[in-house]
Write an enzyme that holds these catalytic residues in place. Structure first.
Site, mmCIF file in Angstrom:
data_model
loop_
_atom_site.group_PDB
_atom_site.id
_atom_site.type_symbol
_atom_site.label_atom_id
_atom_site.label_comp_id
_atom_site.label_asym_id
_atom_site.label_seq_id
_atom_site.Cartn_x
_atom_site.Cartn_y
_atom_site.Cartn_z
ATOM 1 C CD GLU A 114 -2.076 -1.210 3.063
ATOM 2 O OE1 GLU A 114 -2.062 -0.190 3.768
ATOM 3 O OE2 GLU A 114 -2.390 -2.326 3.493
ATOM 4 C CE LYS A 116 5.800 5.073 6.719
ATOM 5 N NZ LYS A 116 5.765 6.470 7.120
ATOM 6 C CG ASP A 118 4.430 12.563 4.697
ATOM 7 O OD1 ASP A 118 4.537 12.165 5.869
ATOM 8 O OD2 ASP A 118 5.221 13.373 4.184
ATOM 9 C CE1 TYR A 231 -3.583 -3.810 9.698
ATOM 10 C CE2 TYR A 231 -2.482 -1.841 10.485
ATOM 11 C CZ TYR A 231 -2.436 -3.109 9.968
ATOM 12 O OH TYR A 231 -1.245 -3.672 9.731
ATOM 13 C CE LYS A 317 10.825 7.194 5.223
ATOM 14 N NZ LYS A 317 9.791 7.893 5.985
ATOM 15 C CB CYS A 411 25.663 40.064 14.868
ATOM 16 S SG CYS A 411 23.896 39.884 14.542
ATOM 17 C CB CYS A 414 22.772 43.986 15.997
ATOM 18 S SG CYS A 414 23.747 42.773 16.892
ATOM 19 C CB CYS A 429 24.368 37.605 17.621
ATOM 20 S SG CYS A 429 24.030 39.267 18.209
ATOM 21 C CB CYS A 434 20.716 41.080 18.252
ATOM 22 S SG CYS A 434 20.578 40.666 16.522
#
Ligand code: IVH
Length: 549
Positions: A114, A116, A118, A231, A317, A411, A414, A429, A434
């Site tokens: 079957e 799968k 998601d 099921y 998969k 950073c 900032c 940072c 910031c």
């Protein structure tokens, strides 16, 4: 008179159920929406005028409108197991070998294959043929009671015809399946969120899960969900195989994914897996592989389970979808904790249902390890996960003037200094004020799993932080003092400010563990926040806390 009414109510209810099944299960409606609405409205009117005659499984009972409390727990009658994954031919053949070793020699083994789906698995309990409980998987042993929300899924029968069963006990059964959201619905809802400046849902699975766990079933009804069941479980069932099981579910009126087949050998299984993989992009819903189940229930019992997965089933998969594109730039983003993360800005490319224009590069070490440079041609991948990632560089296509990336020295938001803690891959940072950190913290605070402040999304937070209205969490609760000023800003309508201030007030009723999670203490996730409070309560009062989940 009541007899005549009773008859009409039953008739309308039966007719609507029939049309729900035609439309939502078989995708083959017989009447127009208008005709359906007329029947529905008549039923609603009769029920309003005669509330004592409302049938418990009436189609109008699908949408509750009261605000429900947090969800109760449901202990599953049979644990909800997960599946071992296989990723290639060899692993699939190993699975077949183990199945053969676990069964008496010479037995004919069949497999049902079957898709799968998601989404998220749910358990639906029926008593005397009536749907009584809908629960999420949770940890497999205990799930959350989402009955009211499950009832909004139009393809889930609220009751089934007892004529399908030969004895009364059989009328108590459980059905399991995968709740999911159609790709098109996901797209539409995310577009709406984008327009409102709200945080986007990463994929249909996350949105389906968020929708099933909304506290108000009327909101769930606005985001249509779907289900494929796989099921039927009953202590007295005489069904002997998974194949019969799927057939029986269809007969009972449940929606079953039509792309399943019975295979006589693992080679046949593999061929069918390949066929399903080729068809996956044409589906209106997302799948992340196929599920292979030993067909015979007797065989399933003989094989049993190890830990949390059965020996008689596995998932195969699908390969993550890849695409080749140009990495135009590397930008560095600052999160709420101050972590500075590199992001690949890509030449937009279409991959597995959406256009990708950025991907994560995780951290500086990852860039060095893969020697990823601005201007490179890269391979990107979108797995089951949300965020696409850069897998590798196509070295043959590298142009001459590229330079290795250097670590951030300041950073990017900032300009403050940065540091890298020992044993960590990320740079941080050092300025707690910031703007990027403040925005990230407030976004987390207002998010659905935390204080759940509707209307306080990314774009409004950006604007309020930039305007100086928000610096700390406490400032959120001071916004009401600025009501006039906020309403005078041209971009915001009066109504939207009213709504925002209302949802801020409403957030004050959140239980303490949500607050604890919301303030973003390192290592204190949603789960830990709950436990923390439990421990604290036990220590201080020696009583079990009356915690709302
Ligand atoms: S069978 C032990 N069949 O996959 C049997 N599961 O990793 C487990 N799923 O929790 C369920 N489509 O949420 C089964 N056709 C299918 C499925 C399916 C999706 C999900 C389900 C389960 C997870 C297992």
């Amino acid at each position: 008179m009541p007899n005549h009414l009773r008859k009409r109510l039953q008739q309308l209810s039966d007719e609507l159920k029939y049309h729900d099944h035609r439309d939502y299960v078989l995708s083959d409606p017989e009447i127009t929406d208008l005709e359906y609405d007329m029947l529905y409205k008549e039923l609603e009117r009769l029920e309003r005028e005669n509330p004592e005659l409302v049938l418990p499984d009436s189609p109008t009972r699908r949408v509750g409108s009261d605000l429900e409390n947090d969800f109760k727990s449901v202990v599953h009658n049979y644990p909800m197991l997960s599946l071992a994954n296989t990723y290639n031919e060899e692993e699939l053949f190993d699975f077949d070998r183990r199945v053969k070793e676990g069964l008496p020699q010479g037995e004919k083994i069949e497999y049902v294959v079957e898709y799968k789906i998601d989404g998220l698995s749910v358990s639906l309990r029926y008593q005397n043929c009536m749907l009584v409980t809908g629960a999420t998987r949770g940890d497999g042993v205990t799930g959350e009671d989402v009955t009211a929300n499950v009832k909004t899924i139009r393809s889930i029968p609220l009751s089934v015809d007892p004529a399908h069963f030969s004895d009364d006990i059989e009328e108590n059964f459980e059905v399991r399946g995968e709740v999911y959201m159609e790709k098109a619905v996901f797209k539409r809802l995310n577009n709406e969120r984008q327009r409102k400046g709200e945080k986007l849902f990463a994929n249909p699975r996350n949105l389906a899960s968020g929708t099933l766990k909304l506290l108000n079933p009327a909101d769930t009804a606005k985001r249509p969900l779907q289900i494929f069941t796989y099921y039927y479980l009953s202590s007295t069932s005489s069904l002997k195989t998974q194949y019969e099981n799927l057939r029986f579910l269809t007969k009972l009126g449940f929606r079953v994914n039509p792309n399943y087949t019975l295979c006589n050998s693992i080679q046949e299984v593999l061929d069918f897996c390949k066929e399903l993989e080729e068809k996956r992009d044409n589906l209106s819903y997302e799948v992340d592989g196929v599920v292979i189940k030993v067909n015979s229930f007797r065989h399933q019992e003989l094989l049993g389970s190890i830990a949390k997965s059965p020996r008689w089933a596995c998932a195969f998969k699908f390969k993550a979808k890849q695409a080749k594109t140009r990495l135009n730039d590397i930008t560095w983003q600052v999160g709420r904790t101050g972590a500075i993360t590199p992001v690949a800005e890509l030449e937009p490319v279409f991959l597995a249902g959406s256009t990708i224009s950025s991907a994560t590069l995780h951290n500086f070490d990852e860039i060095t390890k893969k020697d990823i440079r601005r201007g490179d041609t890269v391979i990107i991948e979108k797995g089951g996960d949300v965020i696409p990632k850069v897998v590798s560089v196509v070295i043959e296509e590298r142009v001459d003037d590229t330079k290795p990336e250097t670590a951030p020295l300041t950073c990017p938001v900032c300009g403050s200094g940065v540091f890298r803690p020992e044993n960590e891959a990320a740079y941080y940072c050092e300025n707690g004020e910031c703007a990027a950190q403040v925005k990230g913290r407030i976004e987390h605070f207002a998010s659905r799993g935390a204080m759940d402040i509707e209307g306080l999304g990314t774009s409004i937070i950006d604007q309020f932080v930039d305007a100086g209205y928000l610096k700390t969490y406490a400032d959120i609760y001071r916004l009401k003092n600025l009501e006039r000023e906020l309403k005078s800003i041209e971009r915001f309508g009066e109504k939207s400010i009213d709504n925002l201030l209302n949802s801020i007030e409403l957030s004050k009723t959140k239980p303490f563990h949500k607050v604890l999670f919301a303030i973003g203490i390192r290592y204190v996730g949603a789960g830990a926040a709950k436990n923390w409070l439990n421990i604290l309560c036990l220590l201080t009062t020696c009583r079990k806390p009356a915690l709302k989940r």
